[in-house]
Design an enzyme around this catalytic site. Structure first.
Site, PDB file in Angstrom:
ATOM      1  N   HIS A 180      -7.397  -4.805  10.337  1.00 57.70           N
ATOM      2  CA  HIS A 180      -6.832  -4.673   8.958  1.00 57.70           C
ATOM      3  C   HIS A 180      -5.743  -5.197   8.231  1.00 57.70           C
ATOM      4  O   HIS A 180      -4.787  -5.394   9.050  1.00 57.70           O
ATOM      5  CB  HIS A 180      -7.084  -3.146   8.509  1.00 57.70           C
ATOM      6  CG  HIS A 180      -5.870  -1.951   8.895  1.00 57.70           C
ATOM      7  ND1 HIS A 180      -5.992  -1.349  10.059  1.00 57.70           N
ATOM      8  CD2 HIS A 180      -4.740  -2.029   8.693  1.00 57.70           C
ATOM      9  CE1 HIS A 180      -4.888  -0.834  10.082  1.00 57.70           C
ATOM     10  NE2 HIS A 180      -4.023  -1.154   9.396  1.00 57.70           N
TER      11      HIS A 180
ATOM     12  N   GLU B 223      -9.571  -1.884   5.268  1.00 55.24           N
ATOM     13  CA  GLU B 223     -10.255  -1.371   6.667  1.00 55.24           C
ATOM     14  C   GLU B 223     -11.351  -2.328   6.619  1.00 55.24           C
ATOM     15  O   GLU B 223     -11.851  -3.008   5.900  1.00 55.24           O
ATOM     16  CB  GLU B 223     -10.745   0.045   6.656  1.00 55.24           C
ATOM     17  CG  GLU B 223      -9.513   0.970   6.392  1.00 55.24           C
ATOM     18  CD  GLU B 223      -8.604   1.248   7.835  1.00 55.24           C
ATOM     19  OE1 GLU B 223      -8.355   0.075   8.613  1.00 55.24           O
ATOM     20  OE2 GLU B 223      -7.899   2.137   7.946  1.00 55.24           O
TER      21      GLU B 223
ATOM     22  N   ASP C 103      -7.360  -3.343  14.542  1.00 55.11           N
ATOM     23  CA  ASP C 103      -8.965  -3.368  14.149  1.00 55.11           C
ATOM     24  C   ASP C 103      -8.781  -4.667  13.145  1.00 55.11           C
ATOM     25  O   ASP C 103     -10.031  -4.597  12.420  1.00 55.11           O
ATOM     26  CB  ASP C 103      -9.627  -2.219  13.591  1.00 55.11           C
ATOM     27  CG  ASP C 103      -8.455  -1.704  12.378  1.00 55.11           C
ATOM     28  OD1 ASP C 103      -7.610  -2.410  12.096  1.00 55.11           O
ATOM     29  OD2 ASP C 103      -9.328  -0.728  11.625  1.00 55.11           O
TER      30      ASP C 103
ATOM     31  N   ASP D 205       0.857  -1.374   0.075  1.00 53.39           N
ATOM     32  CA  ASP D 205      -0.214  -0.243   0.033  1.00 53.39           C
ATOM     33  C   ASP D 205       0.901   1.290   0.060  1.00 53.39           C
ATOM     34  O   ASP D 205       2.081   1.208   0.127  1.00 53.39           O
ATOM     35  CB  ASP D 205      -0.866   0.035   1.189  1.00 53.39           C
ATOM     36  CG  ASP D 205      -0.279  -0.468   2.604  1.00 53.39           C
ATOM     37  OD1 ASP D 205       0.898  -0.195   2.579  1.00 53.39           O
ATOM     38  OD2 ASP D 205      -0.943  -0.868   3.556  1.00 53.39           O
TER      39      ASP D 205
HETATM   40  C1  GLP Z   1      -0.619  -0.023   8.740  1.00 50.07           C
HETATM   41  C2  GLP Z   1       0.121  -1.019   7.488  1.00 50.07           C
HETATM   42  C3  GLP Z   1      -0.352  -2.217   7.652  1.00 50.07           C
HETATM   43  C4  GLP Z   1       0.168  -2.686   8.970  1.00 50.07           C
HETATM   44  C5  GLP Z   1      -0.496  -1.860  10.219  1.00 50.07           C
HETATM   45  C6  GLP Z   1       0.152  -2.334  11.407  1.00 50.07           C
HETATM   46  O1  GLP Z   1      -1.651   0.545   8.658  1.00 50.07           O
HETATM   47  N1  GLP Z   1      -0.604  -0.146   6.410  1.00 50.07           N
HETATM   48  O2  GLP Z   1       0.459  -2.907   6.601  1.00 50.07           O
HETATM   49  O3  GLP Z   1       0.140  -4.168   9.116  1.00 50.07           O
HETATM   50  O4  GLP Z   1      -0.398  -0.716   9.870  1.00 50.07           O
HETATM   51  O5  GLP Z   1       1.133  -1.706  11.594  1.00 50.07           O
HETATM   52  P1  GLP Z   1       2.265  -2.088  12.846  1.00 50.07           P
HETATM   53  O6  GLP Z   1       2.749  -3.297  12.235  1.00 50.07           O
HETATM   54  O7  GLP Z   1       3.004  -0.883  12.949  1.00 50.07           O
HETATM   55  O8  GLP Z   1       1.232  -2.350  14.139  1.00 50.07           O
END
Ligand code: GLP
Length: 255
Positions: free
Chosen positions: A137, A142, A135, A66
């Site tokens: 995702h 989302e 959440d 993304d």
């Molecule tokens: C972001 C990214 C995701 C990631 C998520 C969790 O929103 N787009 O790909 O898995 O957050 O992030 P973290 O690993 O820093 O908790």
């Protein structure tokens, strides 16, 4: 789904790095799917250590999940910058083989289609590394994202913007939209490996692994995949009902 519960972030990093290393050994030009966020960092750090010790990953191709919309690629928190800093440079990958969705393009629908086409023409993703939001995702899909979705623009939830505000100087600076691979895109990868650490991910992990398959928990889509592995620490595993069973399976794997 295979669930591997380990004692530390280092062990998680090293286990997932083993998957990447053995894939690269059997198919040097394999296609890897890269997640951003903090969860996959131990994997990238362990791979970087192995690369410093002689592992050659330079033929790997890669696709990030993304990118934010409305952020210059040169911004330190754009995923173009993050992938360059955390993945391309330390793993000594060839920049021209690594792709990130074009979140700054004028026509985002076109860039979504082009990204899908680029993944297809590379032969599809062999191994997709995933993190998980609190959440549920994955990528930036989302809650309520369609399981059939492809790369497209999504509106970030308040929850995600607040969680990601730690990377920006204020909440207002966090983009409101993103261009993300869809759940359908992710499910097309030949293998999925999701990593998660800490108590704050425990509920999302339990919902993804043991809850119903539902769009309200996008990571529950992994239950539909034939080769999905979840590699987590004890804190992230703490709300799994069948924790002991997963550990038993891993300990008694037929050779
Ligand atoms: C972001 C990214 C995701 C990631 C998520 C969790 O929103 N787009 O790909 O898995 O957050 O992030 P973290 O690993 O820093 O908790």
């Amino acid at each position: 789904m295979e669930v591997v519960i380990l004692n530390s972030a280092e062990e998680v990093g090293s286990t997932v790095a083993d998957h990447v290393e053995s894939l690269a050994a059997s198919k040097p030009e394999a296609v890897l799917g890269f997640a951003t966020g903090s969860s996959p960092l131990p994997v990238y750090q362990e791979l970087a250590r192995r690369v410093r010790n002689g592992l050659d990953l330079s033929h790997l191709q890669g696709f990030a999940l993304d990118e934010y919309v409305g952020l210059d690629y040169g911004h330190p928190e754009s995923y173009h910058s993050v992938i360059e800093r955390e993945v391309i440079e330390p793993l000594k990958l060839k920049p021209e083989l690594i792709h990130v969705p074009a979140g700054a393009a004028d026509d985002l629908d076109v860039s979504g289609h082009e990204y899908e086409a680029a993944i297809m023409s590379a032969g599809g993703v062999d191994l997709q590394i995933l993190g998980i939001g609190a959440d549920g995702h994955i990528g930036f899909n989302e809650p309520t994202s369609s399981f059939a979705s492809r790369t497209r623009v999504k509106t970030l939830t308040k929850h995600t913007r607040e969680a990601n505000a730690r990377f920006f100087s204020s909440l207002d600076e966090v983009p409101t939209h993103c261009l993300t691979q869809g759940l359908g895109t992710i499910l097309d990868a030949r293998k999925l490996v999701l990593v998660a650490f800490g108590e704050s991910k425990a509920e999302a992990v339990a919902a993804a692994v043991e809850g119903p398959v539902t769009a309200i928990c996008p990571a529950s889509a992994l239950q539909l995949h034939r080769f999905a592995t979840v590699v987590i620490d004890r804190a992230a595993a703490s709300k799994l009902r069948l924790r002991e069973y997963y550990e038993y399976i891993v300990a008694n794997k037929p050779r």
